[in-house]
Design a protein around this motif. Structure first.
Motif, short mmCIF file in Angstrom:
data_model
loop_
_atom_site.label_atom_id
_atom_site.label_comp_id
_atom_site.label_asym_id
_atom_site.label_seq_id
_atom_site.Cartn_x
_atom_site.Cartn_y
_atom_site.Cartn_z
N LEU A 85 0.83 -1.20 0.00
CA LEU A 85 0.00 0.00 0.00
C LEU A 85 0.87 1.25 0.00
CD1 LEU A 85 -2.75 -1.23 2.50
CD2 LEU A 85 -2.71 -1.43 0.00
N PHE A 86 0.23 2.43 0.22
CA PHE A 86 0.99 3.69 0.23
C PHE A 86 0.22 4.72 1.04
CE2 PHE A 86 2.97 7.54 -1.38
CZ PHE A 86 4.30 7.15 -1.48
N PRO A 87 0.81 5.35 2.06
CA PRO A 87 2.17 5.15 2.55
C PRO A 87 2.42 3.69 2.91
CG PRO A 87 1.16 7.07 3.59
CD PRO A 87 0.08 6.35 2.87
N GLU A 88 3.66 3.30 2.81
CA GLU A 88 3.98 1.88 2.83
C GLU A 88 4.14 1.32 4.23
OE1 GLU A 88 6.42 1.99 -1.42
OE2 GLU A 88 7.49 1.73 0.47
N LYS A 89 3.56 0.12 4.42
CA LYS A 89 3.86 -0.74 5.55
C LYS A 89 4.64 -1.93 4.99
CE LYS A 89 -0.54 0.46 7.74
NZ LYS A 89 -1.80 -0.06 8.33
N ILE A 90 5.22 -2.72 5.87
CA ILE A 90 5.88 -3.95 5.44
C ILE A 90 5.02 -5.14 5.83
CG2 ILE A 90 7.93 -5.43 5.64
CD1 ILE A 90 8.41 -2.81 4.15
N ALA A 91 4.68 -5.95 4.85
CA ALA A 91 3.92 -7.18 5.06
C ALA A 91 4.82 -8.37 4.74
CB ALA A 91 2.68 -7.20 4.19
N TYR A 92 4.35 -9.57 5.07
CA TYR A 92 5.15 -10.74 4.72
C TYR A 92 4.27 -11.95 4.48
CZ TYR A 92 4.76 -13.16 9.27
OH TYR A 92 4.30 -13.84 10.38
N ALA A 93 4.85 -12.93 3.79
CA ALA A 93 4.19 -14.19 3.50
C ALA A 93 5.19 -15.32 3.68
CB ALA A 93 3.63 -14.19 2.08
N MET A 94 4.69 -16.56 3.84
CA MET A 94 5.56 -17.72 4.08
C MET A 94 5.26 -18.81 3.06
SD MET A 94 5.31 -17.93 8.26
CE MET A 94 6.21 -19.50 8.32
N SER A 95 6.29 -19.64 2.80
CA SER A 95 6.13 -20.74 1.84
C SER A 95 7.11 -21.85 2.17
CB SER A 95 6.38 -20.23 0.42
OG SER A 95 6.34 -21.30 -0.51
N ASP A 96 6.81 -23.07 1.67
CA ASP A 96 7.75 -24.19 1.78
C ASP A 96 8.75 -24.21 0.64
OD1 ASP A 96 6.59 -25.21 4.13
OD2 ASP A 96 5.01 -26.21 2.96
N LYS A 97 8.47 -23.41 -0.38
CA LYS A 97 9.34 -23.34 -1.55
C LYS A 97 9.60 -21.87 -1.88
CE LYS A 97 8.37 -25.87 -5.04
NZ LYS A 97 7.57 -26.42 -6.17
N ILE A 98 10.77 -21.59 -2.39
CA ILE A 98 11.11 -20.19 -2.65
C ILE A 98 10.22 -19.55 -3.70
CG2 ILE A 98 12.87 -20.70 -4.41
CD1 ILE A 98 14.50 -18.34 -3.15
N ASP A 99 9.74 -20.35 -4.65
CA ASP A 99 8.89 -19.79 -5.70
C ASP A 99 7.41 -20.01 -5.42
OD1 ASP A 99 9.18 -22.51 -6.02
OD2 ASP A 99 9.32 -22.44 -8.21
N GLY A 100 7.09 -20.36 -4.17
CA GLY A 100 5.70 -20.44 -3.77
C GLY A 100 5.10 -21.83 -3.89
N PRO A 101 3.84 -21.96 -3.57
CA PRO A 101 2.90 -20.87 -3.25
C PRO A 101 3.13 -20.28 -1.87
CG PRO A 101 1.83 -22.98 -2.97
CD PRO A 101 3.18 -23.28 -3.55
N TYR A 102 2.91 -18.95 -1.75
CA TYR A 102 3.07 -18.25 -0.49
C TYR A 102 1.72 -18.03 0.18
CZ TYR A 102 8.03 -17.19 -1.11
OH TYR A 102 9.38 -17.29 -1.21
N GLU A 103 1.77 -17.97 1.49
CA GLU A 103 0.58 -17.67 2.28
C GLU A 103 0.78 -16.35 3.00
OE1 GLU A 103 -2.07 -19.46 6.02
OE2 GLU A 103 -0.46 -20.66 5.13
N TYR A 104 -0.13 -15.43 2.77
CA TYR A 104 -0.04 -14.11 3.39
C TYR A 104 -0.17 -14.24 4.90
CZ TYR A 104 -1.30 -9.30 4.64
OH TYR A 104 -1.35 -8.05 5.21
N LYS A 105 0.73 -13.56 5.64
CA LYS A 105 0.73 -13.66 7.10
C LYS A 105 0.45 -12.34 7.80
CE LYS A 105 1.52 -18.03 7.50
NZ LYS A 105 0.51 -18.92 8.13
N GLY A 106 0.38 -11.25 7.08
CA GLY A 106 0.00 -10.00 7.71
C GLY A 106 1.08 -8.93 7.70
N ILE A 107 0.82 -7.87 8.46
CA ILE A 107 1.73 -6.72 8.54
C ILE A 107 2.89 -7.04 9.47
CG2 ILE A 107 1.95 -4.29 9.21
CD1 ILE A 107 0.32 -4.77 6.67
N LEU A 108 4.07 -6.73 9.01
CA LEU A 108 5.28 -6.95 9.81
C LEU A 108 5.67 -5.70 10.58
CD1 LEU A 108 7.45 -8.96 10.56
CD2 LEU A 108 8.68 -8.36 8.47
N ASN A 109 5.61 -4.55 9.92
CA ASN A 109 5.76 -3.30 10.67
C ASN A 109 4.97 -2.19 10.00
OD1 ASN A 109 7.62 -2.40 8.59
ND2 ASN A 109 8.54 -1.06 10.12
N GLU A 110 4.66 -1.18 10.81
CA GLU A 110 3.76 -0.12 10.38
C GLU A 110 4.49 0.93 9.55
OE1 GLU A 110 0.60 -0.13 10.80
OE2 GLU A 110 0.40 -1.81 12.18
N ILE A 111 3.77 1.97 9.19
CA ILE A 111 4.36 3.08 8.45
C ILE A 111 5.52 3.64 9.25
CG2 ILE A 111 3.95 5.40 7.57
CD1 ILE A 111 0.99 4.54 7.19
#
Length: 647
Positions: free
Chosen positions: A557-583
């Motif tokens: 988004l913008f202004p930007e927050k940092i989000a993250y996702a996790m996976s068992d493989k580097i090329d996915g599939p990834y699962e969204y895990k939420g916001i890591l830190n705020e603006i």
């Protein structure tokens, strides 16, 4: 035998001198890179104005206060009255520094009387010893009824091999303003003898400043002209000359400043030579307007007629200027902060700047962005983008920077390892986010250049120097097949997996990834687009691995927050895990780097927190701790002023 004894004692003497701390050879002008301004204040709380302060400049025009314009030495500690005015700095013959100032606190005691001066000495500009002289007490026979002892200054007498201290004196019941002087004693703690009359200007004068050139001493001062009835009809900066400090002094009665004869008063004149140039600056205090201006001269007699202004983030009163070296600038920065970054940056290939982080932001002497940490052995290397100035209203980034640390507190800054000009194909001129990885003893730096594409540079050492490995972009907007905007090919991040396969991720609005060939400078196979449920990607992808899980963090988004996702493989599939830190405060963008160092995980990011000109285009790198939950998810990062705990 006599020669051997002679050589022995020469050796012993050399060792003793070295141990004494006075081994400094007088610094040569060729080593000067900037200027130091000693002053007292003219616009702060009146009770705090008459205190010693320092400012620094790279060009003698644009000035920056040290210590956030707070005193570097409290007047209550160094003066008899509780105030100091008119500080004069001198580089001493032994490599140290001398300073004198008026011992006067007008806010408390008024203007009726002062009889003392303060003497200070230092080996390094940051640690000062002081002494005080009250002329009325020390020399009562001559000075018991002294009214003013103003604006002391010091000059080295080459013939006598002593320091002459001179100042303006006025006695009670007299209107005369004359210059008196005396030699300082050997340890600069007092005077050798009672001061004597040095120069008696026809109409009186204050604020004397002596400079030597081509066999002549030039004494500048605020003088005046009076009519036959003794009424002052004009004042301004004048000059007298002499072939000896002992005189006689010859007045020329000419006015040198542009304001003489006008309603704009000036005082506190001071003359200094520009570093490594055949030009002198006559500066003066326009004290009623809180301005400082100057005129230039080649010969100390003829000055430019149009005054120029200092730009400054403080309002100085009567002060003085000396040239300083890069090492001296660094000492001042490490003690008080506020030195322009250009005076700190290593230039020579072997030069280094050592500094300590004191909370967040970790680098406060320049504006840094887009952190990319890399760990090699017991050293963490930090690669950074460089916002060129404070208070910018757009991105001006023309080079990249590199730092290292072994404890996250003590940092080393290296010469600029790479500039945007090193990539001849990068017509955008923008040095955007980048990351370095190591492989087979080589260091590969993947850089973005706004719309010109992503490039790669290579070096044999982590600090560089780096050079363009391809002579062309590695990736361009043509590779960003799902994008239509010109800045889609930015923010590369590279990760080498446990099986040796290297991957590159990048993008803006759309996230792309591809394999790299073992040579690290070619794409291996097709470019693909990353997508998954909840993926609202803006930019700044970063890949890391923890306990067999892959983590893709990114700005959202913008202004930007940092989000993250996790996976068992580097090329996915990834699962969204939420916001890591705020603006990140005072910055629309956010750009992260996650790394394990000495058994702990850290979250690098940038904000706009440097006072007072930090912002979304003048950013600064910070570090806070990164913690995992038992299930491998990451706790939300808490951004702090204190930063990470360093033991």
């Amino acid at each position: 035998m006599k020669m051997k004894r002679y050589q022995f004692w020469i050796t012993v003497l050399s060792v003793l001198i070295a141990k004494s701390g006075f081994t400094q050879v007088k610094t040569q002008e060729k080593d000067f890179v900037g200027y130091l301004f000693a002053y007292f204040e003219g616009s702060s709380d009146q009770s705090k104005q008459e205190q010693l302060r320092f400012g620094v400049s790279a060009d003698a025009v644009n000035w920056f206060a040290l210590n956030r314009n707070q005193p570097i030495l409290p007047s209550a500690e160094i003066s008899e009255t509780g105030g100091v005015r008119d500080p004069h700095l001198l580089r001493a013959e032994d490599g140290g520094f001398l300073m004198v100032a008026t011992d006067m606190y007008t806010v408390k005691n008024g203007w009726d009387k002062n009889s003392g001066i303060v003497l200070l000495k230092s080996k390094d500009l940051v640690n000062w010893k002081h002494d005080r002289i009250d002329l009325a007490k020390v020399y009562p026979k001559k000075f018991a009824n002294v009214k003013w002892v103003w604006a002391p200054q010091t000059i080295y007498d080459v013939k006598e091999k002593k320091y002459l201290v001179y100042f303006t004196v006025r006695f009670q019941g007299s209107e005369e303003l004359n210059f008196y002087s005396a030699y300082a004693n050997k340890d600069f703690s007092g005077l050798e003898s009672e001061p004597k009359l040095m120069f008696k200007p026809k109409f009186g004068a204050i604020d004397g400043d002596i400079i030597y050139k081509d066999g002549i001493y030039h004494l500048f001062y605020k003088g005046n002209t009076k009519d036959e009835q003794g009424k002052e009809i004009k004042n301004g900066i004048q000059k007298a000359t002499s072939k000896s400090l002992k005189g006689p002094w010859v007045e020329d009665f000419k006015y040198l400043d542009a304001y003489a004869g006008t309603k704009v008063p000036v005082e506190g004149s001071s003359v200094f030579k520009l570093n490594n140039a055949d030009e002198y600056i006559l500066m003066y205090d326009l004290y009623t307007d809180l301005r400082y201006e100057f005129q230039r001269s080649k010969d100390l007699s003829n000055f430019t007629t149009t005054p120029e202004k200092f730009t400054k983030n403080f309002n100085p009163r009567h002060g003085s200027v000396i040239g300083i070296t890069r090492e001296e600038a660094r000492r001042l920065q490490n003690k008080w902060g506020g030195v322009p970054a250009t005076l700190l940056q290593p230039i020579a290939s072997t030069d280094r700047y050592q500094f300590q982080s004191k909370g967040n932001p970790i680098i406060k002497h320049k504006y840094t962005a887009d952190p990319a940490p890399m760990v090699k052995g017991d050293t963490l290397w930090l690669y950074a983008g460089h916002d060129f100035a404070g208070g910018q209203n757009n991105y001006k980034m023309k080079d990249w920077l590199v730092y290292s640390t072994t404890d996250l507190k003590n940092w080393t800054e290296y010469p600029v390892p790479m500039k945007i000009e090193d990539f001849t194909w990068a017509k955008s001129g923008d040095a955007f986010a980048a990351q370095v990885v190591e492989r087979n003893g080589k260091y590969y730096w993947y850089i973005s250049t706004n719309w010109s594409g992503i490039g790669v540079a290579v070096a044999d050492r982590p600090e560089g120097p780096f050079k363009d490995a391809l002579g062309k972009p590695l990736l361009t907007n043509k590779d960003c097949f799902a994008s239509t905007h010109s800045w889609s090919c930015i923010d590369p991040t590279v990760f080498i997996d446990d099986d040796g396969q290297a991957w590159i991720f990048w993008g803006n609005r759309e996230c792309y990834y591809a394999k790299l060939k073992p040579n690290m400078i070619e794409i291996d196979g097709p470019v693909k687009q990353m997508d998954f449920k909840g993926f609202e990607f803006t930019e700044a992808p970063w890949i890391h691995k923890y306990k067999d899980k892959y983590y893709l963090s990114y700005a959202t988004l913008f202004p930007e927050k940092i989000a993250y996702a996790m996976s068992d493989k580097i090329d996915g599939p990834y699962e969204y895990k939420g916001i890591l830190n705020e603006i990140a405060g005072n910055s629309n963008t956010n750009h992260q780097g996650l790394v394990e160092f000495k058994g702990k995980w850290y979250f690098f990011y940038h904000n706009g927190a440097i006072e007072t000109d930090g912002g979304g285009y003048s950013r600064s790198i910070c570090i806070d701790k990164l913690e995992y939950n038992a299930d491998g998810t990451i706790k939300r990062v808490v951004m702090t002023t204190e930063g990470v705990e360093v033991k």
